[in-house]
Design an enzyme around this catalytic site. Structure first.
Site, mmCIF file in Angstrom:
data_model
loop_
_atom_site.group_PDB
_atom_site.id
_atom_site.type_symbol
_atom_site.label_atom_id
_atom_site.label_comp_id
_atom_site.label_asym_id
_atom_site.label_seq_id
_atom_site.Cartn_x
_atom_site.Cartn_y
_atom_site.Cartn_z
ATOM 1 N N TYR A 149 -24.715 31.518 -45.519
ATOM 2 C CA TYR A 149 -25.277 32.781 -46.536
ATOM 3 C C TYR A 149 -25.550 32.183 -47.753
ATOM 4 C CZ TYR A 149 -25.446 37.280 -48.941
ATOM 5 O OH TYR A 149 -25.850 38.366 -49.311
ATOM 6 N N ASP A 244 -24.991 24.451 -51.474
ATOM 7 C CA ASP A 244 -24.608 25.752 -51.817
ATOM 8 C C ASP A 244 -23.084 25.792 -52.089
ATOM 9 O OD1 ASP A 244 -23.862 28.397 -52.397
ATOM 10 O OD2 ASP A 244 -25.245 29.256 -51.025
ATOM 11 N N LYS A 272 -19.547 32.387 -58.928
ATOM 12 C CA LYS A 272 -18.034 32.677 -58.797
ATOM 13 C C LYS A 272 -17.344 32.041 -59.595
ATOM 14 C CE LYS A 272 -18.966 33.926 -53.789
ATOM 15 N NZ LYS A 272 -18.729 35.417 -53.953
HETATM 16 N N1 HOZ Z 1 -21.071 37.522 -51.186
HETATM 17 C C1 HOZ Z 1 -19.789 37.979 -51.277
HETATM 18 C C2 HOZ Z 1 -19.190 37.776 -49.737
HETATM 19 N N2 HOZ Z 1 -19.472 36.530 -49.233
HETATM 20 C C3 HOZ Z 1 -20.124 39.454 -51.772
HETATM 21 C C4 HOZ Z 1 -18.779 40.665 -50.838
HETATM 22 C C5 HOZ Z 1 -19.037 41.960 -51.802
HETATM 23 O O1 HOZ Z 1 -18.951 41.792 -53.062
HETATM 24 O O2 HOZ Z 1 -19.017 42.747 -51.196
#
Ligand code: HOZ
Length: 438
Positions: A149, A244, A272
């Site tokens: 992702y 990533d 993050k």
């Molecule tokens: N991209 C995060 C999970 N891999 C976001 C999830 C969220 O904040 O709900």
């Protein structure tokens, strides 16, 4: 917390109201608990390794606001740095000295990064890096991996992990076919598939982007030689290699997965941890490539809140706290204790399970495994995962509400937290039957 006293009446009330106000009642899909049943817990406050909900329940937290809270929530030094910064204002929309400090820290830490551009999220970092890959190579196609992702930009919503996998939405309506026609996919850990794509598309592929350790299909590490193989293949074809590291950066090692595995990509995305809990993303890499970014070069990318002084301050303090001797050993040890304990308990209570950890990132699947990629991850008993998640929640343990997300520990997690977690897991797994599908 005992299951008898587990009361979430206020959470339920607030979430019921939220559903009329926001799609699905949330600001981001995975947190809606759709795949684990029940409904989301509404938080009131966080501190250290713990979160408290609006009903006063306390949980040991293994989500860590999806990664940033590696020093523990609301670390006093981060809070006091923020309080000082806040007095000077919330946004400049202009250069600040803090940007230089964080940029230097990132460049010093991450082997591939010689220059960096700050943005506001991991999604923004990945969509920008994709434009840069194309601008630099003059090629349009990219290769991504199934179950990886890279945020929710159109070009990446093909066989994506995280919320897309959680909700079983392989692709999304609204994404034009023309946007994804240049996105080629391969199974993670499959070098032969990557070679075949390069053979079919000689001189058309701008680069390969991947999570060097996957967190968005659950936790899936690279097989021996996979990252090295990608480095060779991309070089051979004049294509770029992009890691990533939004999840893995400063989490599995101070220099990220590229430091841990000693493989240097051309470009890297971050997010993050580098924002210390405030919204930050970044992309960076070789100076010749980064010099294409406007205003140094012609590739346009911009942002009103990029380099925000509060976000830079939280990031700087967080990296300072991490860059001390022994921190990653501590994180590695506590996380191994957790995962090793969970796997033992699963075995003793008669459940097929596999999993692992690197630094402060971990995962557990309810399948005998091994899990090399998304197809293997999908073999996990998702019904059982849902019941396990619920049982842990009722016992004061907050896990990511999806099988297709990694877990995170922090410097604030102590032995007694792990012991409490394992005791809860023993209770829950003892009560669950193998192939529990009811
Ligand atoms: N991209 C995060 C999970 N891999 C976001 C999830 C969220 O904040 O709900």
């Amino acid at each position: 917390m005992s299951t008898a006293t587990f009361n979430t009446a206020k959470s339920e009330e607030i979430f019921a109201a939220a559903q009329k106000l926001m799609p699905g009642g949330v600001s981001s899909p995975v947190r809606a608990f759709k795949s684990v049943g029940g409904q989301p817990i509404v938080f009131d406050r966080v501190e250290g390794a713990y979160i408290w909900d609006v009903d006063g329940n306390q949980y040991i937290d293994y989500v860590g606001t999806w990664g940033p809270a590696i020093c523990g929530h609301a670390h006093p030094e981060v809070i006091s740095a923020l309080e000082a910064a806040l007095k000077k204002g919330t946004s400049f929309g202009a250069p600040s000295a803090q940007e230089n400090v964080l940029a230097e820290m990132v460049i010093d830490a991450v082997p591939s990064i010689e220059m960096v551009r700050f943005v506001n999220s991991g999604t923004e970092a990945c969509m920008s890096v994709l434009r840069l890959m194309r601008a630099f190579t003059g090629r349009e196609k990219i290769i991504k991996f199934e179950g990886c992702y890279h945020g929710h930009a159109d070009m990446f919503l093909v066989k994506a992990g995280s919320g897309v996998a959680t909700l079983g939405l392989p692709d999304s309506p609204g994404v034009p076919k023309s946007t994804t026609s240049s996105t080629l996919t391969a199974p993670y850990n499959d070098l032969e598939a990557v070679k075949a794509l390069f053979a079919e598309n000689p001189k058309d592929i701008a680069g390969v982007i991947l999570e060097p350790v996957v967190g968005n299909s659950g936790f899936v590490p690279p097989d021996a030689g996979f990252l090295e193989g990608l480095r060779l293949i991309t070089k051979e074809h004049g294509a770029l290699l992009v890691f990533d590291e939004v999840m893995t950066g400063f989490r599995i090692a101070y220099g990220g997965a590229q430091a841990k595995f000693n493989v240097k990509p051309d470009l890297t995305t971050l997010g993050k941890v580098i924002g210390g809990g405030l919204p930050v993303g970044a992309y960076g890499g070789r100076q010749d490539i980064m010099s294409m970014v406007a205003p140094a070069g012609p590739m346009y990318q911009a942002g009103t809140l990029s380099g925000n002084p509060l976000a830079m301050t939280a990031g700087i303090k967080t990296l300072e706290l991490l860059n001390k001797s022994g921190t990653y050993e501590q994180l590695e040890e506590i996380t191994k204790k957790l995962v090793g304990g969970l796997l033992n308990i699963a075995k003793e209570t008669g459940h097929d399970a596999c999993g692992g950890s690197l630094g402060a990132m971990f995962g557990l699947f309810f399948t005998a495994g091994p899990v090399h990629g998304y197809e293997d991850a999908k073999k996990s008993d998702l019904v059982k995962f849902g019941k396990f998640h619920r049982g842990m929640l009722e016992r004061g343990i907050y896990l990511a509400p999806s099988q297709f997300e990694a877990g995170f520990t922090s410097l604030a997690h102590k032995d007694e937290d792990i012991d409490r977690t394992l005791a809860a897991a023993r209770e829950v797994l003892s009560g669950l039957k193998e192939k529990d599908k009811e």
